[in-house]
Design a protein around this motif. Structure first.
Motif, PDB file in Angstrom:
ATOM      1  N   GLN A  57       0.843  -1.185   0.000  1.00 37.46           N
ATOM      2  CA  GLN A  57       0.000   0.000   0.000  1.00 37.46           C
ATOM      3  C   GLN A  57       0.884   1.242   0.000  1.00 37.46           C
ATOM      4  N   THR A  58       0.323   2.370  -0.398  1.00 34.95           N
ATOM      5  CA  THR A  58       1.103   3.608  -0.469  1.00 34.95           C
ATOM      6  C   THR A  58       1.721   3.922   0.893  1.00 34.95           C
ATOM      7  N   GLY A  59       3.028   4.040   0.907  1.00 36.98           N
ATOM      8  CA  GLY A  59       3.734   4.334   2.154  1.00 36.98           C
ATOM      9  C   GLY A  59       3.889   3.148   3.078  1.00 36.98           C
ATOM     10  N   GLY A  60       3.411   1.954   2.652  1.00 37.14           N
ATOM     11  CA  GLY A  60       3.507   0.770   3.500  1.00 37.14           C
ATOM     12  C   GLY A  60       4.652  -0.128   3.075  1.00 37.14           C
ATOM     13  N   PRO A  61       5.164  -0.939   3.988  1.00 37.60           N
ATOM     14  CA  PRO A  61       6.303  -1.796   3.675  1.00 37.60           C
ATOM     15  C   PRO A  61       5.897  -2.982   2.800  1.00 37.60           C
ATOM     16  N   CYS A  62       6.613  -3.181   1.716  1.00 33.57           N
ATOM     17  CA  CYS A  62       6.446  -4.384   0.885  1.00 33.57           C
ATOM     18  C   CYS A  62       7.729  -4.537   0.086  1.00 33.57           C
ATOM     19  N   GLN A  63       8.794  -4.888   0.782  1.00 32.71           N
ATOM     20  CA  GLN A  63      10.111  -4.997   0.155  1.00 32.71           C
ATOM     21  C   GLN A  63      10.097  -6.075  -0.909  1.00 32.71           C
ATOM     22  N   ARG A  64      10.673  -5.766  -2.056  1.00 28.40           N
ATOM     23  CA  ARG A  64      10.708  -6.700  -3.174  1.00 28.40           C
ATOM     24  C   ARG A  64      11.284  -8.048  -2.732  1.00 28.40           C
ATOM     25  N   GLY A  65      10.532  -9.113  -2.976  1.00 31.34           N
ATOM     26  CA  GLY A  65      10.974 -10.451  -2.609  1.00 31.34           C
ATOM     27  C   GLY A  65      10.575 -10.885  -1.212  1.00 31.34           C
ATOM     28  N   ALA A  66      10.020  -9.973  -0.406  1.00 33.58           N
ATOM     29  CA  ALA A  66       9.601 -10.332   0.953  1.00 33.58           C
ATOM     30  C   ALA A  66       8.279 -11.091   0.906  1.00 33.58           C
ATOM     31  N   ALA A  67       8.148 -12.123   1.710  1.00 36.69           N
ATOM     32  CA  ALA A  67       6.913 -12.908   1.752  1.00 36.69           C
ATOM     33  C   ALA A  67       5.767 -12.044   2.272  1.00 36.69           C
TER      34      ALA A  67
END
Length: 243
Positions: free
Chosen positions: A110-120
């Motif tokens: 989500q905008t401004g939320g954590p979602c690092q590429r490759g993270a489960a």
């Protein structure tokens, strides 16, 4: 299924190389050979249980996937065809074909939320689901869907950017979204579930199913990740203790 998987066999090859001299010594009796091999067998057991292989079975941030509704056997789909009623935004449908390029969606934070590429992706995590071809986000709002009179689901925004009604929470069992598990997508803004109940469109998208949102969790809102490009989680660095 196309997967981006790293080669993790080097450690096992080293173990096999270390074991080979023992197999070349006919003078060792079987009991002694088992005792000498025991440390390597323990290493093999621990390597199979450290979680690295299971990481490859998870849906990760940045992955490009097709989503199958398990009750109606259709994949989530969109295209540059607008609704003729309701919001007039880009329509979202379900298709039976497994090889339609318009059924790929990217998993994003989500905008401004954590979602690092490759993270489960964690169960309960809020995400955006972006249509690969048009760059619009899976979206719902208080418009009535054209066929079933449920809540309309559309694709909204430009270049992957929309608004706060593009956010969905992944509902699943366990700590993370597993590829083989059926999950639900609950809309954070209006507390409804991404669903299919079987209604079919006519011209110009004849045979495609209506995708909408419903207030209750039921058999019509289970989805499973299918074909796609799954981003491999980064392997944790090896620890080297200072002397």
């Amino acid at each position: 299924m196309i997967e981006n998987l790293s080669d993790q066999t080097d450690d096992y090859e080293n173990i096999e190389t270390s074991m080979q001299p023992l197999n070349d010594r006919p003078s060792l009796d079987s009991g002694l050979r088992v005792l000498l091999l025991a440390p390597w067998l323990l290493v093999l057991f621990l390597a199979s249980c450290d979680g690295r292989e299971s990481d490859q079975d998870l849906v990760t941030c940045g992955s490009l996937v097709k989503l199958l509704n398990t009750r109606h056997n259709v994949r989530l789909h969109s295209h540059d065809v607008k609704y003729g009623s309701g919001s007039g935004q880009q329509s979202v449908t379900g298709v039976e074909s497994a090889d339609d390029a318009n059924s790929y969606w990217r998993v994003r934070g989500q905008t401004g939320g954590p979602c690092q590429r490759g993270a489960a992706v964690r169960c309960g995590q809020a995400i955006r689901i972006t249509h690969m071809t048009t760059g619009r986000n899976l979206h719902t709002h208080h418009f009535t869907s054209p066929l079933s009179n449920n809540q309309e689901v559309s694709a909204f925004g430009e270049g992957g950017e929309g608004d706060d009604l593009d956010v969905w929470a992944v509902q699943c069992d366990g700590p993370h979204w597993a590829r083989d598990d059926a999950v639900r997508f609950m809309h954070v803004g209006t507390q409804v579930y991404l669903s299919v109940t079987g209604e079919q469109y006519g011209h110009p998208i004849r045979g495609q199913r209506e995708v909408h949102a419903m207030p209750s969790a039921n058999q019509h809102n289970w989805w499973r990740a299918m074909e796609g490009v799954y981003i491999q989680p980064s392997a944790p660095p090896l620890r080297h203790d200072e002397l």
